[in-house]
Design an enzyme around this catalytic site. Structure first.
Site, PDB file in Angstrom:
ATOM      1  N   GLU A  39       0.103   8.295 -19.394  1.00  0.00           N
ATOM      2  CA  GLU A  39      -0.121   8.790 -18.031  1.00  0.00           C
ATOM      3  C   GLU A  39      -1.610   9.062 -17.784  1.00  0.00           C
ATOM      4  O   GLU A  39      -2.153   8.749 -16.727  1.00  0.00           O
ATOM      5  CB  GLU A  39       0.705  10.056 -17.817  1.00  0.00           C
ATOM      6  CG  GLU A  39       0.485  10.699 -16.469  1.00  0.00           C
ATOM      7  CD  GLU A  39       1.438  11.857 -16.224  1.00  0.00           C
ATOM      8  OE1 GLU A  39       2.614  11.777 -16.621  1.00  0.00           O
ATOM      9  OE2 GLU A  39       0.988  12.853 -15.624  1.00  0.00           O
ATOM     10  N   GLU A  76      10.121  15.911 -20.067  1.00  0.00           N
ATOM     11  CA  GLU A  76      10.308  15.993 -18.643  1.00  0.00           C
ATOM     12  C   GLU A  76      11.492  15.152 -18.163  1.00  0.00           C
ATOM     13  O   GLU A  76      11.707  14.049 -18.647  1.00  0.00           O
ATOM     14  CB  GLU A  76       9.038  15.436 -18.026  1.00  0.00           C
ATOM     15  CG  GLU A  76       8.909  15.851 -16.638  1.00  0.00           C
ATOM     16  CD  GLU A  76       7.506  15.614 -16.166  1.00  0.00           C
ATOM     17  OE1 GLU A  76       6.739  14.914 -16.822  1.00  0.00           O
ATOM     18  OE2 GLU A  76       7.216  16.160 -15.120  1.00  0.00           O
ATOM     19  N   ARG A  91      -4.394  12.029 -24.156  1.00  0.00           N
ATOM     20  CA  ARG A  91      -3.721  13.314 -24.312  1.00  0.00           C
ATOM     21  C   ARG A  91      -3.979  13.737 -25.748  1.00  0.00           C
ATOM     22  O   ARG A  91      -3.737  12.972 -26.687  1.00  0.00           O
ATOM     23  CB  ARG A  91      -2.212  13.176 -24.092  1.00  0.00           C
ATOM     24  CG  ARG A  91      -1.788  12.989 -22.646  1.00  0.00           C
ATOM     25  CD  ARG A  91      -1.726  14.319 -21.899  1.00  0.00           C
ATOM     26  NE  ARG A  91      -1.415  14.138 -20.490  1.00  0.00           N
ATOM     27  CZ  ARG A  91      -0.176  14.146 -19.988  1.00  0.00           C
ATOM     28  NH1 ARG A  91       0.869  14.311 -20.786  1.00  0.00           N
ATOM     29  NH2 ARG A  91       0.012  13.991 -18.700  1.00  0.00           N
TER      30      ARG A  91
HETATM   31  P1  ADP Z   1       3.866  16.181 -21.794  1.00  0.00           P
HETATM   32  O1  ADP Z   1       3.919  17.429 -22.547  1.00  0.00           O
HETATM   33  O2  ADP Z   1       2.864  15.285 -22.407  1.00  0.00           O
HETATM   34  O3  ADP Z   1       3.676  16.452 -20.359  1.00  0.00           O
HETATM   35  P2  ADP Z   1       6.745  15.405 -22.075  1.00  0.00           P
HETATM   36  O4  ADP Z   1       7.405  16.515 -21.353  1.00  0.00           O
HETATM   37  O5  ADP Z   1       7.191  14.027 -21.758  1.00  0.00           O
HETATM   38  O6  ADP Z   1       5.180  15.316 -21.852  1.00  0.00           O
HETATM   39  O7  ADP Z   1       6.896  15.645 -23.635  1.00  0.00           O
HETATM   40  C1  ADP Z   1       6.358  14.734 -24.544  1.00  0.00           C
HETATM   41  C2  ADP Z   1       6.996  14.873 -25.910  1.00  0.00           C
HETATM   42  O8  ADP Z   1       6.637  16.104 -26.497  1.00  0.00           O
HETATM   43  C3  ADP Z   1       8.518  14.850 -25.873  1.00  0.00           C
HETATM   44  O9  ADP Z   1       9.002  14.138 -26.990  1.00  0.00           O
HETATM   45  C4  ADP Z   1       8.872  16.307 -26.025  1.00  0.00           C
HETATM   46  O10 ADP Z   1      10.145  16.531 -26.580  1.00  0.00           O
HETATM   47  C5  ADP Z   1       7.788  16.739 -26.979  1.00  0.00           C
HETATM   48  N1  ADP Z   1       7.585  18.189 -27.019  1.00  0.00           N
HETATM   49  C6  ADP Z   1       7.221  19.008 -26.023  1.00  0.00           C
HETATM   50  N2  ADP Z   1       7.136  20.276 -26.439  1.00  0.00           N
HETATM   51  C7  ADP Z   1       7.447  20.269 -27.755  1.00  0.00           C
HETATM   52  C8  ADP Z   1       7.538  21.257 -28.769  1.00  0.00           C
HETATM   53  N3  ADP Z   1       7.265  22.553 -28.513  1.00  0.00           N
HETATM   54  N4  ADP Z   1       7.899  20.864 -30.009  1.00  0.00           N
HETATM   55  C9  ADP Z   1       8.158  19.579 -30.289  1.00  0.00           C
HETATM   56  N5  ADP Z   1       8.080  18.605 -29.387  1.00  0.00           N
HETATM   57  C10 ADP Z   1       7.732  18.928 -28.134  1.00  0.00           C
HETATM   58  C1  CIR Z   2       7.803  14.247 -10.622  1.00  0.00           C
HETATM   59  O1  CIR Z   2       7.328  14.396  -9.509  1.00  0.00           O
HETATM   60  O2  CIR Z   2       8.883  14.723 -10.965  1.00  0.00           O
HETATM   61  C2  CIR Z   2       7.012  13.428 -11.625  1.00  0.00           C
HETATM   62  N1  CIR Z   2       6.077  12.616 -10.911  1.00  0.00           N
HETATM   63  C3  CIR Z   2       6.289  14.339 -12.619  1.00  0.00           C
HETATM   64  C4  CIR Z   2       5.608  15.537 -12.044  1.00  0.00           C
HETATM   65  C5  CIR Z   2       4.950  16.467 -13.039  1.00  0.00           C
HETATM   66  N2  CIR Z   2       5.827  17.199 -13.837  1.00  0.00           N
HETATM   67  C6  CIR Z   2       6.271  18.453 -13.685  1.00  0.00           C
HETATM   68  O3  CIR Z   2       5.757  19.284 -12.995  1.00  0.00           O
HETATM   69  N3  CIR Z   2       7.336  18.774 -14.386  1.00  0.00           N
END
Ligand code: ADP
Ligand code: CIR
Length: 356
Positions: free
Chosen positions: A225, A314, A229
């Protein structure tokens, strides 16, 4: 001028949003007829239009937010739409507000959230950065993806000590290995429809990949995205260690790469929810009593400025009983304040769970 075809798509999308009674996105709420009319003919210097900003939310009516910035300039050209969305998501960050200077604070003053390992399964802190000289996803060429990957990979390959690791490009990665990395929560998922609709997945898997340190506690995502990161994670609730490792990685990369920062919005990211500190500090946690009523969990979490996600990130569910709970806002406070907000919120939730 904005092409006729784009305008037609915008009109159709606007009508679709208006007609979607159960759509709860911030886009639908804040894209009023007046703002739509004002912005539909505007373009950034890169040629990005309102359609590039809103098409993910127009296609995915279940979006929470529904908007992305095709390039950095979009945050100003389309500010009359971004600003109210940003204000609502980041708990009142107003159009006249300015994000504070970075203050990473003292990681050592943070705690272990769950010293007896009763509730917290794992802890993760991530931040995002965009690189100077590159546009955001929808405006990137295949060459740009490759160049960015080469640059970041080169920087990471010089890392030593705790950060020393290996870069795994998505190109040529075995599907079983990829799925394993996703299941273990290291790697980003594939085929995110919110990103796809925002034109953020073009040329996939070109230029995408993950760097992982040898002890599997630090990673860097490239070209998902955001350009990058930076992620630190480990089992248990030791927020102090996890945050301090993320800072180590961030400091290292900050010495090698130049990032986009706006005076008003802080570090610039593709999604408006990530602006400012870009920090999301989360736990995977089991709160069986509190979570017996999911609406109640969401309500209590919101009270402490926290956000609840499913176990696989998410837009996922939590049939396993494991939730991902993190700070919600990232803009309008310092990095250290974001960490403290998360720490206090998680400690409160655990306290409530214990009292039930
Ligand atoms: P981001 O944090 O980058 O916004 P996501 O919600 O897609 O994105 O999460 C990305 C990955 O990180 C997923 O596999 C999620 O399960 C993992 N993840 C998030 N928080 C934790 C945590 N506290 N421990 C282990 N994995 C985590
Ligand atoms: C959404 O609008 O649901 C996606 N574009 C992700 C937005 C960011 N995520 C969040 O606040 N959980």
């Amino acid at each position: 001028d904005v092409p006729k075809e784009t305008l037609e798509k915008l009109e159709a999308g606007f009508a679709k949003l208006q007609g979607a009674a159960d759509c709860k996105s911030l886009l639908k709420k804040h894209l009023t007829k007046e703002i739509f009319e004002e912005l539909k003919g505007k373009k950034t210097q890169m040629g990005a239009t309102l359609l590039d900003v809103v098409q993910s939310g127009m296609e995915n009516l279940d979006s929470g937010v529904g908007m992305y910035a095709p390039d950095a300039e979009a945050y100003t050209v389309f500010e009359n739409l971004f600003n109210p969305v940003i204000e609502e998501y980041h708990f009142g960050f107003k159009a006249t507000d300015k994000h504070p200077a970075s203050d990473f604070g003292n990681a050592e003053s943070l705690c272990n959230l769950d010293p007896n390992s009763e509730f917290v399964i794992s802890t993760r802190v991530r931040c995002g950065r965009s690189l100077k000289g590159f546009q955001f996803n929808p405006c990137m060429t295949e060459e740009n993806y490759k160049d960015l990957e080469t640059k970041v990979k080169g920087a990471l390959e010089g890392a030593s000590g705790e950060l020393k690791g290996i870069y795994y490009p998505l190109v040529g990665m075995d599907k079983t290995k990829q799925q394993k990395l996703i299941d273990l929560h290291y790697l980003f998922k594939e085929g995110d429809r919110f990103l796809q609709a925002a034109n953020a997945s073009r040329f996939w898997p070109t230029g995408r990949g993950i760097f992982i340190n040898l002890t599997k506690t630090f990673c860097t995502w490239i070209n998902e995205e955001d350009h990058i990161r930076i992620i630190s994670l480990q089992e248990g609730g030791n927020l102090k260690t996890v945050y301090s490792r993320m800072l180590k990685g961030l400091n290292y990369l900050s010495g090698k790469l130049e990032f986009n920062r706006s005076d008003r919005l802080g570090f610039l990211t593709f999604c408006p929810t990530n602006l400012g500190t870009t920090i999301r500090a989360s736990v995977h946690i089991m709160l069986p009593k509190l979570a017996a009523n999911k609406a109640k969990l969401d309500e209590v979490a919101e009270k402490y400025k926290m956000q609840v996600r499913g176990e696989t990130g998410e837009h996922s569910d939590s049939s396993s009983g494991i939730f991902d709970i993190s700070n919600k806002r990232r803009l309008g406070l310092t990095e250290f304040q974001a960490l403290k907000e998360m720490q206090e919120g998680i400690l409160e939730l655990i306290k409530i769970e214990k009292s039930l």
